[in-house]
Design a protein around this motif. Structure first.
Motif, PDB file in Angstrom:
ATOM      1  N   GLY A   1       0.688  -1.095   0.082  1.00  0.00           N
ATOM      2  CA  GLY A   1       0.043  -0.004  -0.034  1.00  0.00           C
ATOM      3  C   GLY A   1       0.926   1.371  -0.042  1.00  0.00           C
ATOM      4  N   LEU A   2       1.764   1.399   0.946  1.00  0.00           N
ATOM      5  CA  LEU A   2       2.646   2.533   0.972  1.00  0.00           C
ATOM      6  C   LEU A   2       3.213   3.129  -0.411  1.00  0.00           C
ATOM      7  CD1 LEU A   2       4.628   1.950   4.227  1.00  0.00           C
ATOM      8  CD2 LEU A   2       2.773   3.286   3.973  1.00  0.00           C
ATOM      9  N   THR A   3       3.887   2.357  -1.303  1.00  0.00           N
ATOM     10  CA  THR A   3       4.195   2.583  -2.556  1.00  0.00           C
ATOM     11  C   THR A   3       3.215   3.319  -3.180  1.00  0.00           C
ATOM     12  OG1 THR A   3       5.833   1.119  -2.568  1.00  0.00           O
ATOM     13  CG2 THR A   3       5.650   1.892  -4.642  1.00  0.00           C
ATOM     14  N   VAL A   4       2.180   2.583  -3.610  1.00  0.00           N
ATOM     15  CA  VAL A   4       0.879   3.016  -4.265  1.00  0.00           C
ATOM     16  C   VAL A   4       0.614   4.443  -3.580  1.00  0.00           C
ATOM     17  CG1 VAL A   4      -1.270   2.652  -5.320  1.00  0.00           C
ATOM     18  CG2 VAL A   4       0.367   0.671  -4.993  1.00  0.00           C
ATOM     19  N   ALA A   5       0.207   4.429  -2.412  1.00  0.00           N
ATOM     20  CA  ALA A   5      -0.329   5.531  -1.755  1.00  0.00           C
ATOM     21  C   ALA A   5       0.748   6.814  -1.991  1.00  0.00           C
ATOM     22  CB  ALA A   5      -0.310   5.448  -0.227  1.00  0.00           C
TER      23      ALA A   5
ATOM     24  N   LEU B   1      -2.847  13.213  -7.430  1.00  0.00           N
ATOM     25  CA  LEU B   1      -3.873  14.087  -6.949  1.00  0.00           C
ATOM     26  C   LEU B   1      -3.442  15.483  -6.923  1.00  0.00           C
ATOM     27  CD1 LEU B   1      -6.536  14.829  -6.079  1.00  0.00           C
ATOM     28  CD2 LEU B   1      -6.241  13.783  -3.517  1.00  0.00           C
ATOM     29  N   LEU B   2      -2.229  15.529  -6.063  1.00  0.00           N
ATOM     30  CA  LEU B   2      -1.924  16.983  -6.012  1.00  0.00           C
ATOM     31  C   LEU B   2      -1.391  17.757  -7.246  1.00  0.00           C
ATOM     32  CD1 LEU B   2       0.332  16.783  -2.666  1.00  0.00           C
ATOM     33  CD2 LEU B   2      -2.074  18.041  -2.927  1.00  0.00           C
ATOM     34  N   ARG B   3      -0.991  16.655  -7.995  1.00  0.00           N
ATOM     35  CA  ARG B   3      -0.331  17.334  -9.521  1.00  0.00           C
ATOM     36  C   ARG B   3      -1.693  17.725 -10.522  1.00  0.00           C
ATOM     37  NH1 ARG B   3       2.092  13.019 -10.857  1.00  0.00           N
ATOM     38  NH2 ARG B   3       0.549  12.064 -11.968  1.00  0.00           N
ATOM     39  N   ASP B   4      -2.714  16.838 -10.234  1.00  0.00           N
ATOM     40  CA  ASP B   4      -3.773  17.118 -11.128  1.00  0.00           C
ATOM     41  C   ASP B   4      -4.505  18.266 -10.489  1.00  0.00           C
ATOM     42  OD1 ASP B   4      -3.400  14.994 -12.771  1.00  0.00           O
ATOM     43  OD2 ASP B   4      -4.690  13.590 -11.597  1.00  0.00           O
ATOM     44  N   MET B   5      -4.486  18.632  -9.146  1.00  0.00           N
ATOM     45  CA  MET B   5      -5.224  19.693  -8.548  1.00  0.00           C
ATOM     46  C   MET B   5      -4.250  20.768  -8.949  1.00  0.00           C
ATOM     47  SD  MET B   5      -6.417  18.257  -4.864  1.00  0.00           S
ATOM     48  CE  MET B   5      -6.842  19.854  -4.273  1.00  0.00           C
TER      49      MET B   5
ATOM     50  N   ARG C   1     -10.322   7.835  -2.045  1.00  0.00           N
ATOM     51  CA  ARG C   1      -9.592   6.990  -2.872  1.00  0.00           C
ATOM     52  C   ARG C   1      -8.055   7.008  -2.296  1.00  0.00           C
ATOM     53  NH1 ARG C   1      -9.741   3.733  -7.241  1.00  0.00           N
ATOM     54  NH2 ARG C   1      -7.828   3.189  -8.383  1.00  0.00           N
ATOM     55  N   VAL C   2      -7.436   7.902  -2.100  1.00  0.00           N
ATOM     56  CA  VAL C   2      -6.279   8.185  -1.740  1.00  0.00           C
ATOM     57  C   VAL C   2      -6.089   7.738  -0.366  1.00  0.00           C
ATOM     58  CG1 VAL C   2      -4.216   9.766  -1.096  1.00  0.00           C
ATOM     59  CG2 VAL C   2      -5.177  10.024  -3.284  1.00  0.00           C
TER      60      VAL C   2
ATOM     61  N   GLY D   1      -4.266   3.335   3.861  1.00  0.00           N
ATOM     62  CA  GLY D   1      -4.748   2.770   4.846  1.00  0.00           C
ATOM     63  C   GLY D   1      -5.386   3.548   6.025  1.00  0.00           C
ATOM     64  N   LYS D   2      -5.967   4.640   5.736  1.00  0.00           N
ATOM     65  CA  LYS D   2      -6.498   5.448   6.781  1.00  0.00           C
ATOM     66  C   LYS D   2      -8.265   5.213   6.720  1.00  0.00           C
ATOM     67  CE  LYS D   2      -3.088   8.996   6.288  1.00  0.00           C
ATOM     68  NZ  LYS D   2      -2.929  10.547   5.730  1.00  0.00           N
ATOM     69  N   VAL D   3      -8.592   4.729   5.685  1.00  0.00           N
ATOM     70  CA  VAL D   3     -10.066   4.373   5.612  1.00  0.00           C
ATOM     71  C   VAL D   3     -10.191   3.296   4.994  1.00  0.00           C
ATOM     72  CG1 VAL D   3     -10.780   7.024   5.570  1.00  0.00           C
ATOM     73  CG2 VAL D   3     -10.566   5.664   3.462  1.00  0.00           C
ATOM     74  N   VAL D   4     -11.470   2.348   5.089  1.00  0.00           N
ATOM     75  CA  VAL D   4     -11.633   1.367   4.544  1.00  0.00           C
ATOM     76  C   VAL D   4     -13.246   1.543   3.968  1.00  0.00           C
ATOM     77  CG1 VAL D   4     -10.213  -0.060   5.631  1.00  0.00           C
ATOM     78  CG2 VAL D   4     -12.510   0.265   6.746  1.00  0.00           C
TER      79      VAL D   4
END
Length: 394
Positions: A104-108, A115-119, A183-184, A189-192
Motif C-alpha cells: 500500500g505505501l508505495t502506491v499511496a 492528486l496534488l499534481r492534477d489539482m 480513494r487516496v 490505509g486511513k479509511v476502509v
C-alpha cells in the motif's frame, strides 16, 4: 536431481489447489473467516465476488450472506481495503498491517502525488488546503462511525469542490475532491469500505476509519505476505509472484530469499514453494466440481494459467481487460462457464469435455442447484461481463 529441483506436475498442482483452496467437498470451510485465511485475499472489486467465492467453499452455504456480512461489518474479522496491484480485496483483519506496508505505501505515495499534481494543473488549492480538508473529513468520519461521501460533505463542504482533470485532452473530466481524496485515504490505509448501500451485491459503500494497526518494515511485510500466499498457492513462478503482488522483481526475489523459499521444477520453468512444502501432495479421494464467480481468487491467482485453464477457453471466459468471468471447474481444471438468468436459474455450458462423463455433469448440476438455493431471489450480474456469461444470461 536434488530435492530442491523436484518436478511438480499438473496433477499435483491441481491437487494442491483443491485442498488448499477448499474446493474439494471434504475441505469445505465452516465460515467465511476460514475461507479468507485459506485464500489470503478475496477479490473485492465486484462486491458479489466476495460472497460467491465464500459460498462456493462453505460446507453450509445457506449461511453465506449472513456470516460474511457479520465478519465484514460487525465482528471485524474481515476488512475490505486496497491491496495488491491497487485492487480492492477482502483480507483477514490480521493481515491489514502486512498488506499496507508491503504493497500500500508505495502506491499511496504515487496516488497522493498524482492528486496534488492534477489539482495543481487545474489551479485548485494546494497541499496545505487538502490537508485541512483531509483532517476534517477523518474527524467527521470518526464521529459518524460510517458515512458516505455525501454525508461527510455535510460536515466538510470543501469535499464538494470540483476541479477539471486532464484539461484539453481526450481524458478530460471533472473530479470531485471527495472522490479522489477518499480513494487516496483508502490506499494510505486511513479509511476502509464499510457497509454497502443496499444488498450484498451493491457497489455503493459507506466509508469507515481503518482499524488501527502497527507500522511494519516494508521488506519484512513483503516476506510475510509472500510466505502466506505461497503456502496457499505454491508452487508459483517469479512471473506469477510479480503479477500477483504488483511488486518489482527485485522485491519478489528478496522476499523469496527471506522466507527460505525452495525451488521446484514446473512445466513452465522454475517455481517456488515455502520451506517444508517440497514433498509430494496427494489429491482428494474423489473428483470435485465447483462453480466459481467472476474474479474468483483461484481463477485469478496465477499469471500463467495453462495448467488449469486451456488457452482456447480464454476468449469466452475473459473480458478484454483480462478479468475472468464465472467458471465451471471439474477436478482441478476449468471446463466451462455459468451465468444466472433473470428468473434466477443457474445455467452453465461445458467448453472442454475431454475426460468428462456422466458423473462430472451430475456433480456440476448439483453445484448449480446448490448455488441457486443459497442465492435465492437475489440477482447477480458480474461487474465485468464476459462473452459466455452474457450469452448464457440472455
Amino acid at each position: 536431481m536434488g530435492d530442491e529441483e523436484r518436478y511438480v506436475g499438473v496433477a499435483e498442482r491441481r491437487a494442491r489447489l483443491a485442498l488448499r483452496h477448499r474446493l474439494a467437498g471434504v475441505t469445505r470451510a465452516a465460515g467465511p473467516q476460514e475461507v479468507a485465511d485459506s485464500l489470503v485475499a478475496l477479490h473485492g472489486t465486484d462486491p458479489a465476488t466476495v460472497y460467491l467465492a465464500v459460498g462456493a467453499r462453505l460446507a453450509d452455504p445457506a449461511r453465506t450472506v449472513a456470516e460474511t456480512g457479520r465478519a465484514l461489518y460487525e465482528d471485524g474479522g474481515l476488512v475490505r481495503m486496497h491491496g495488491m496491484r491497487h485492487t480492492v480485496f477482502v483480507f483477514p483483519t490480521e493481515l491489514t498491517a502486512v498488506v499496507h506496508a508491503s504493497t500500500g505505501l508505495t502506491v499511496a505515495a504515487r496516488e497522493r502525488a498524482a492528486l496534488l499534481r492534477d489539482m495543481g494543473k487545474a489551479g485548485a488549492p494546494d497541499a496545505a488546503w487538502l490537508k485541512e480538508v483531509e483532517d476534517a473529513a477523518l474527524a467527521a468520519l470518526a464521529r459518524r462511525g460510517q458515512a458516505t461521501a455525501t454525508e461527510l460533505a455535510e460536515d466538510e463542504p470543501r469535499l464538494r469542490e470540483q476541479f477539471v482533470y486532464a484539461a484539453g485532452t481526450g481524458y478530460e473530466g471533472v473530479h470531485t475532491v471527495s472522490t479522489r481524496l477518499l480513494r487516496v485515504l483508502g490506499v494510505e490505509g486511513k479509511v476502509v469500505r464499510g457497509r454497502p448501500l443496499g444488498t450484498w451485491t451493491s457497489s455503493r459503500f459507506r466509508w469507515a476509519v481503518a482499524p488501527a494497526h502497527p507500522e511494519l518494515d516494508a521488506a519484512g511485510a513483503q516476506a510475510s505476505l509472500l510466505g502466506r500466499w505461497l503456502a496457499a498457492c505454491g508452487p508459483a513462478t517469479e512471473a506469477d509472484l510479480k503479477w500477483w503482488t504488483g511488486w518489482k522483481v527485485t522485491d519478489v526475489r528478496r522476499a523469496l530469499a527471506a522466507i527460505g523459499a525452495r525451488p521446484v521444477s514446473l512445466d513452465e520453468g522454475v517455481g517456488y514453494v515455502v520451506a517444508g512444502d517440497v514433498g509430494p501432495v496427494a489429491g482428494p479421494a474423489e473428483p470435485w466440481a465447483a462453480l466459481l464467480p467472476g474474479l474468483d481468487p483461484t481463477a485469478m491467482g496465477w499469471q500463467r494459467r495453462d495448467w488449469y485453464l486451456a488457452p482456447e477457453l480464454r476468449p469466452a471466459l475473459f473480458d478484454r481487460s483480462g478479468n475472468v468471468g464465472p467458471t465451471v471447474w471439474w477436478d482441478g481444471r476449468v471446463v466451462g462457464g455459468w451465468a444466472q438468468r433473470p428468473d434466477g436459474e443457474i445455467v452453465w455450458r461445458l467448453l472442454d469435455t475431454e475426460g468428462l462423463g456422466r458423473d462430472a455433469e451430475t456433480a456440476i448440476a448439483a453445484e448449480a442447484e446448490r448455488l441457486r438455493r443459497w442465492v435465492g431471489t437475489t440477482r447477480v450480474t458480474p461487474r465485468f461481463r464476459t462473452p459466455l456469461e452474457k450469452e448464457l444470461s440472455a
